[in-house]
Scaffold this motif. Structure first.
Motif, short mmCIF file in Angstrom:
data_model
loop_
_atom_site.label_atom_id
_atom_site.label_comp_id
_atom_site.label_asym_id
_atom_site.label_seq_id
_atom_site.Cartn_x
_atom_site.Cartn_y
_atom_site.Cartn_z
N ALA A 28 0.97 -1.13 -0.08
CA ALA A 28 -0.19 0.03 -0.05
C ALA A 28 0.89 1.27 0.09
N ALA A 29 2.16 1.27 0.83
CA ALA A 29 3.08 2.37 0.71
C ALA A 29 3.61 2.61 -0.33
N VAL A 30 3.94 1.50 -1.17
CA VAL A 30 4.53 1.50 -2.37
C VAL A 30 3.58 2.22 -3.50
N GLU A 31 2.28 1.80 -3.51
CA GLU A 31 1.16 2.32 -4.34
C GLU A 31 0.85 3.58 -4.26
N ARG A 32 1.14 4.25 -3.02
CA ARG A 32 0.77 5.55 -2.58
C ARG A 32 2.08 6.57 -2.72
N ARG A 33 3.27 5.98 -2.84
CA ARG A 33 4.54 6.54 -2.86
C ARG A 33 4.44 7.96 -3.39
N SER A 34 5.00 8.84 -2.81
CA SER A 34 5.03 10.36 -3.62
C SER A 34 6.18 10.61 -4.28
N GLY A 35 7.53 9.73 -4.31
CA GLY A 35 8.54 9.91 -5.00
C GLY A 35 9.36 8.88 -4.81
N GLU A 36 10.67 8.85 -5.24
CA GLU A 36 11.59 7.76 -5.19
C GLU A 36 12.01 7.87 -3.58
N ASP A 37 12.11 8.82 -2.78
CA ASP A 37 12.67 8.82 -1.50
C ASP A 37 11.60 8.87 -0.23
N PRO A 39 9.41 8.66 2.67
CA PRO A 39 9.87 7.97 3.96
C PRO A 39 8.73 6.87 4.40
N ALA A 40 7.51 7.00 3.85
CA ALA A 40 6.48 5.96 4.14
C ALA A 40 6.85 4.53 3.76
N VAL A 41 7.38 4.67 2.51
CA VAL A 41 7.90 3.41 1.87
C VAL A 41 9.14 2.70 2.75
N TYR A 42 10.13 3.42 3.14
CA TYR A 42 11.06 2.94 4.03
C TYR A 42 10.66 2.52 5.33
N GLU A 43 9.62 3.28 5.84
CA GLU A 43 8.85 2.74 6.85
C GLU A 43 8.24 1.54 7.01
N ALA A 44 7.50 1.31 5.87
CA ALA A 44 6.84 0.08 5.82
C ALA A 44 8.01 -1.03 5.41
N PHE A 45 8.96 -0.90 4.80
CA PHE A 45 10.11 -1.72 4.72
C PHE A 45 10.57 -2.22 5.77
N SER A 156 24.05 2.92 -3.82
CA SER A 156 23.68 4.19 -3.05
C SER A 156 22.71 3.60 -2.02
N THR A 157 22.71 4.44 -1.01
CA THR A 157 22.21 4.21 0.37
C THR A 157 21.67 5.51 0.92
N LEU A 158 20.35 5.21 1.54
CA LEU A 158 19.58 6.33 2.38
C LEU A 158 19.45 5.89 4.00
N TRP A 159 19.90 6.71 4.70
CA TRP A 159 19.68 6.58 6.18
C TRP A 159 18.88 7.49 6.74
N VAL A 160 17.88 7.16 7.61
CA VAL A 160 16.95 8.23 8.24
C VAL A 160 17.47 8.01 9.82
N THR A 161 17.96 8.96 10.35
CA THR A 161 18.55 8.98 11.63
C THR A 161 17.68 9.97 12.57
N VAL A 186 16.45 5.06 11.94
CA VAL A 186 14.93 4.70 11.93
C VAL A 186 14.78 3.42 10.77
N CYS A 187 15.23 4.05 9.73
CA CYS A 187 14.91 3.05 8.45
C CYS A 187 16.28 3.25 7.47
N ARG A 188 16.37 2.29 6.56
CA ARG A 188 17.60 2.43 5.71
C ARG A 188 17.08 1.76 4.27
N PHE A 189 17.76 2.09 3.20
CA PHE A 189 17.35 1.66 1.85
C PHE A 189 18.70 1.84 1.17
N ASP A 190 18.88 0.39 0.51
CA ASP A 190 20.12 0.37 -0.19
C ASP A 190 19.87 0.04 -1.58
#
Length: 231
Positions: A28-37, A39-45, A156-161, A186-190
């Motif tokens: 559901a988060a992926v379907e509603r995502r507002s862009g590549e980054d 944060p709702a997708v990362y939280e759901a992940f 590439s990697t993105l960390w939310v701390t 809080v979440c990380r995406f590689d």
């Protein structure tokens, strides 16, 4: 592990249901995502990774079985030890590129320089062209148009701390990544070609001609015919 310490069948099933719920939330988060980054997708992940890990552990403890789940990067992070209700966050991003086509990079920089700058010369070298382009375009735009600039994507990697309070202006600018605390992630995406290679290996295993021949032999023994792939 003793029998008394083993999880019950009900606990294992509850963990499986939690994985299903987390899968639905992630989709559901992926379907509603507002862009590549988003944060709702990362939280759901992150929630899906945690649920899958719990289920995997309980399944092994109860039945001595494992799952095929492997969450990239999840095992590299220690347990979260930051504030339950963060008052601030830091988003740390690293993207690697190879300068695959220097001529294209220089040409793009020279066009920007000719259009926007009275004094030229910065776009005459690769490092000058990089400085000019990254100063002119947002990092997200370069990421989406990297081929136009003669660049080839790497990892590439993105960390939310999480943080207790926002940093003071200018506090961390001299060493922006020095204070990154893995226990406050809080979440990380590689993103990495390593994961693509793993998928390719799986596809090669599935498409092994010998496996196909074995399946056809089994069908022959059962008196069955394979389905026509062109139907």
């Amino acid at each position: 592990m003793s029998d008394a310490a083993q999880p019950t069948a009900a606990e294992v099933r509850a963990a499986a249901e939690a994985v299903k719920t987390a899968l639905d939330r992630h989709l559901a988060a992926v379907e509603r995502r507002s862009g590549e980054d988003d944060p709702a997708v990362y939280e759901a992940f992150n929630q899906l990774a945690a649920a899958a890990e719990v289920y995997d552990e309980l399944l092994y403890d109860r039945y001595d079985e494992v799952t095929p789940f492997e969450i990239p990067g999840a095992e590299d992070l220690p347990p979260y030890a930051g504030p339950e209700e963060p008052n601030a966050i830091s988003v740390l991003i690293r993207r690697d590129y190879a300068v695959a086509e220097p001529e294209r990079l220089l040409a793009q920089a020279q066009r920007v320089e000719a259009a926007d700058y009275e004094e030229g010369g910065a776009a005459g070298t690769v490092h000058g062209a990089l400085g000019l382009l990254f100063g002119e375009f947002e990092p997200d735009e370069i990421a989406s148009r990297h081929k136009e600039f003669g660049l080839e994507e790497g990892d590439s990697t993105l960390w939310v701390t999480a943080a207790d309070e926002p940093a003071e202006p200018g506090e961390w600018l001299e060493a922006p990544f020095e204070q990154a605390d893995a226990q406050r992630v809080v979440c990380r995406f590689d993103v990495s070609a390593v994961f693509d290679d793993e998928i390719d290996e799986i596809d090669e295993d599935v498409e092994d001609p010998e496996d196909t021949e074995d399946v056809e032999d089994d069908l022959d023994r059962e008196g069955l015919e394979p389905l026509d792939a062109e139907r």
